[in-house]
Write a protein that holds these residues in place. Structure first.
Motif, mmCIF file in Angstrom:
data_model
loop_
_atom_site.group_PDB
_atom_site.id
_atom_site.type_symbol
_atom_site.label_atom_id
_atom_site.label_comp_id
_atom_site.label_asym_id
_atom_site.label_seq_id
_atom_site.Cartn_x
_atom_site.Cartn_y
_atom_site.Cartn_z
ATOM 1 N N GLY A 167 19.343 44.958 6.952
ATOM 2 C CA GLY A 167 18.595 43.933 6.220
ATOM 3 C C GLY A 167 17.110 44.266 6.258
ATOM 4 N N LEU A 168 16.443 44.159 5.117
ATOM 5 C CA LEU A 168 15.014 44.453 5.038
ATOM 6 C C LEU A 168 14.227 43.178 5.335
ATOM 7 N N ARG A 241 23.883 38.316 9.226
ATOM 8 C CA ARG A 241 25.072 39.153 9.118
ATOM 9 C C ARG A 241 24.751 40.640 9.026
ATOM 10 N N ASN A 242 23.486 41.013 9.124
ATOM 11 C CA ASN A 242 23.137 42.425 9.001
ATOM 12 C C ASN A 242 23.196 43.092 10.375
ATOM 13 N N SER A 243 23.746 44.317 10.412
ATOM 14 C CA SER A 243 23.908 45.019 11.689
ATOM 15 C C SER A 243 22.571 45.477 12.259
ATOM 16 N N VAL A 244 21.675 45.928 11.372
ATOM 17 C CA VAL A 244 20.384 46.490 11.784
ATOM 18 C C VAL A 244 19.283 45.791 10.985
ATOM 19 N N LEU A 245 18.157 45.516 11.634
ATOM 20 C CA LEU A 245 17.024 44.900 10.932
ATOM 21 C C LEU A 245 15.925 45.947 10.759
ATOM 22 N N LEU A 246 15.532 46.168 9.512
ATOM 23 C CA LEU A 246 14.452 47.109 9.216
ATOM 24 C C LEU A 246 13.211 46.299 8.835
ATOM 25 N N PHE A 247 12.257 46.257 9.753
ATOM 26 C CA PHE A 247 10.995 45.559 9.486
ATOM 27 C C PHE A 247 10.117 46.464 8.615
ATOM 28 N N PRO A 272 17.661 33.055 17.978
ATOM 29 C CA PRO A 272 17.318 34.062 19.000
ATOM 30 C C PRO A 272 18.310 35.227 19.065
ATOM 31 N N GLU A 273 19.567 34.990 18.648
ATOM 32 C CA GLU A 273 20.572 36.068 18.714
ATOM 33 C C GLU A 273 20.229 37.231 17.782
ATOM 34 N N LEU A 274 19.410 36.947 16.760
ATOM 35 C CA LEU A 274 19.024 38.025 15.836
ATOM 36 C C LEU A 274 18.298 39.148 16.570
ATOM 37 N N LEU A 275 17.645 38.804 17.669
ATOM 38 C CA LEU A 275 16.843 39.798 18.375
ATOM 39 C C LEU A 275 17.709 40.754 19.191
ATOM 40 N N ASP A 276 19.028 40.467 19.262
ATOM 41 C CA ASP A 276 19.940 41.411 19.927
ATOM 42 C C ASP A 276 20.282 42.586 19.015
ATOM 43 N N LYS A 277 19.980 42.448 17.730
ATOM 44 C CA LYS A 277 20.314 43.521 16.777
ATOM 45 C C LYS A 277 19.302 44.660 16.906
ATOM 46 N N PRO A 278 19.722 45.901 16.598
ATOM 47 C CA PRO A 278 18.769 47.011 16.602
ATOM 48 C C PRO A 278 17.643 46.748 15.591
ATOM 49 N N ARG A 279 16.399 47.037 16.005
ATOM 50 C CA ARG A 279 15.235 46.820 15.122
ATOM 51 C C ARG A 279 14.541 48.149 14.853
ATOM 52 N N LEU A 280 14.191 48.354 13.597
ATOM 53 C CA LEU A 280 13.470 49.555 13.179
ATOM 54 C C LEU A 280 12.222 49.117 12.419
ATOM 55 N N LEU A 281 11.255 50.005 12.322
ATOM 56 C CA LEU A 281 10.026 49.676 11.585
ATOM 57 C C LEU A 281 9.708 50.777 10.581
ATOM 58 N N ALA A 282 9.466 50.369 9.339
ATOM 59 C CA ALA A 282 9.006 51.311 8.304
ATOM 60 C C ALA A 282 7.604 50.888 7.879
ATOM 61 N N ILE A 283 6.646 51.815 8.004
ATOM 62 C CA ILE A 283 5.290 51.543 7.508
ATOM 63 C C ILE A 283 5.269 52.042 6.071
ATOM 64 N N THR A 284 5.227 51.093 5.127
ATOM 65 C CA THR A 284 5.370 51.425 3.709
ATOM 66 C C THR A 284 4.024 51.752 3.083
ATOM 67 N N LYS A 285 4.075 52.257 1.833
ATOM 68 C CA LYS A 285 2.865 52.582 1.055
ATOM 69 C C LYS A 285 1.954 53.544 1.824
ATOM 70 N N SER A 286 2.585 54.484 2.554
ATOM 71 C CA SER A 286 1.793 55.358 3.428
ATOM 72 C C SER A 286 1.461 56.706 2.783
ATOM 73 N N ASP A 287 1.641 56.813 1.450
ATOM 74 C CA ASP A 287 1.328 58.079 0.780
ATOM 75 C C ASP A 287 -0.170 58.374 0.784
ATOM 76 N N MET A 288 -1.002 57.343 0.994
ATOM 77 C CA MET A 288 -2.453 57.555 0.980
ATOM 78 C C MET A 288 -2.997 57.909 2.371
ATOM 79 N N LEU A 289 -2.131 57.892 3.385
ATOM 80 C CA LEU A 289 -2.608 58.150 4.755
ATOM 81 C C LEU A 289 -2.688 59.642 5.041
ATOM 82 N N ASP A 290 -3.744 60.049 5.734
ATOM 83 C CA ASP A 290 -3.799 61.440 6.219
ATOM 84 C C ASP A 290 -3.355 61.435 7.693
#
Length: 332
Positions: A167-168, A241-247, A272-290
């Motif tokens: 889930g995004l 209901r999502n297995s993994v949360l992508l922040f 609070p049970e949502l926090l038991d799911k695996p969490r990932l982080l995507a930093i978006t719009k990063s094409d301008m970063l050096d």
């Protein structure tokens, strides 16, 4: 009809199951028998109202205008111990992830998570017993039989919680819809303003070796969503209901860690049970970063797996898929 009005994830339905047929109090008579014993058959049971999972559905739209669901009554029993026909069941096809609740008490009755899975929502009344059941040494010819049980009439709630592998999670305008559109065949509405996404979108993302996973774009969370602000609770339940949360936090955010914390807090307040799911982080719009800017941002990121991506520039998407796949299959 727009996509927004097509997506229905909550319906109230009045369910009336069938009454059971009455038992027969017939006494056997034929050419050779003037005073035969009891041979009245049982009544047939009333029709159930049944919920069945259908993986081809993704909305409860088809039930939105069907407020009254009525199953058939069972037929009465007849002579020669013949049982009456059962009332026809009413079957409600629902998407996977549908939860049935009592409208009166709010109690969760069951949930449907598999294709073809069936559960009885409102049971039909039992058929009455025919008079042959009541024969005894002291009453050889009982002239009575049971009436059938009445059917039930009750209001129920069907509520959809999307089933997806990932889930995004992000504020409006974090790039969730854009990511879904480039990683899958889904075509969500995309524009440069908050709350473009008014309904959750699902997309199947192809992975290496003909594998795939399902991604859900949940409408943007805002601070206070767990108290019902913005689109609030209506869409937070889809994350359950999502297995993994992508922040997802955009690279041009003033405080990436701070935004992540707000999102994290809204989820923890909601469930609070949502926090038991695996969490990932995507930093978006990063094409301008050096490299220098990336190194600076990395110093203050939360302690979870992360990656830098750009949906528009197709940057970092393979790494993101790998990260998601690993998280989905971590427990297997």
């Amino acid at each position: 009809m727009s996509q927004t009005s097509n997506f229905v994830d909550f319906v109230h339905v009045c369910c009336r199951s069938g009454a059971g047929g009455k038992g027969s109090h017939h006494l056997h008579r034929d050419k050779k028998t003037a005073k035969g014993g009891p041979d009245g058959g049982d009544g047939g049971r009333g029709g159930h109202i049944i919920v069945r999972g259908n993986s081809q559905l993704w909305t409860l739209l088809h039930l939105k205008y069907r407020k009254h669901i009525i199953a058939e009554n069972g037929m009465a029993g007849s002579s020669a111990n013949k049982t009456g026909a059962e009332g026809k069941d009413e079957i409600l096809e629902v998407p996977l992830g549908t939860v049935a609740k009592s409208a009166e008490t709010g109690e969760v009755l069951f949930e449907i998570t598999q294709d073809g899975e069936t559960k009885i929502l409102t049971p039909g009344g039992r058929g009455g017993l025919g008079n042959w059941h009541f024969k005894s040494p002291t009453n050889q010819t009982p002239r009575f039989a049971q009436p059938g049980e009445p059917g039930l009439e009750e209001w129920n709630i069907l509520e959809l919680k999307l089933l997806a592998d990932v889930g995004l999670v992000g504020f409006p305008n974090a790039g969730k819809s854009t990511l879904l559109s480039v990683m899958s065949a889904a075509k969500p509405e995309i524009a440069d303003y908050a709350f473009t996404t008014m309904v959750p979108n699902l997309g199947v993302v192809a992975y290496r070796g003909n594998k795939s996973f399902v991604m859900a774009d949940i409408p943007g969370i805002i601070e206070g969503a767990s108290e019902g602000k913005g689109l609030g609770l209506r869409f937070l339940r889809h994350i359950e209901r999502n297995s993994v949360l992508l922040f997802m936090v955009p690279a041009d955010s003033k405080d990436i860690h701070g935004e992540y914390k707000i999102l994290f807090n809204e989820l923890s307040k909601y469930n609070p049970e949502l926090l038991d799911k695996p969490r990932l982080l995507a930093i978006t719009k990063s094409d301008m970063l050096d490299e220098e800017l990336m190194a600076e941002i990395k110093k203050d990121l939360p302690q979870i797996p992360y990656t830098f991506i750009s949906s528009v520039a197709q940057k970092g998407l393979v790494e993101l898929k790998d990260m998601i796949w690993e998280a989905i299959n971590a427990d297997q």
